[in-house]
Design a protein around this motif. Sequence first.
Motif: not given
Length: 154
Positions: A23-52
């Motif tokens: 999960i972290l790999r695909i988010r990093n691959e697209v949002f950080v590397v491909e879209q060139r965004c430096c952003y706080p992906d680990l925002d504390g919401k994953d623990q409250k979420s369901h993951h598909l």
Amino acid sequence: MDLKLNWNFKTFEALSKQELYEILRIRNEVFVVEQRCCYPDLDGKDQKSHHLCGFRDDNLLAYARILPPGVSYEFASIGRIVVSGQGRGMGYGIELLNESIKKVEELYGKTIIRIGAQLYLKRFYGSFGFVQSSGIYLEDDIEHIEMTRQITEY
């Protein structure tokens, strides 16, 4: 040939270390590397979420997190919607959104769903009943809008 993805749907606690890594790999691959965004992906919401997670041959190609009301918005929401570059052009984005909406409704019933969408995807999300519900705002130097899907009956 069946091009559909195999879906896993889990709480944060139920994810294996390998699934969380993917999960972290695909988010990093697209949002950080491909879209060139430096952003706080680990925002504390994953623990409250369901993951598909949508897999094909053990490769995670599509992912979204389902957030309960009150975490990102007053309504249930779908976030971190992503299809890997390897999976684009195969209809996996459509499959991902259909599965995500289905999972929201399984968890919370027929309900309003809100997303934060990159502006260029407005038409795509609109095809699932989402309507722009905010002005354009910059998030990580990318134009975004909030979009809301009202309760629908089929």
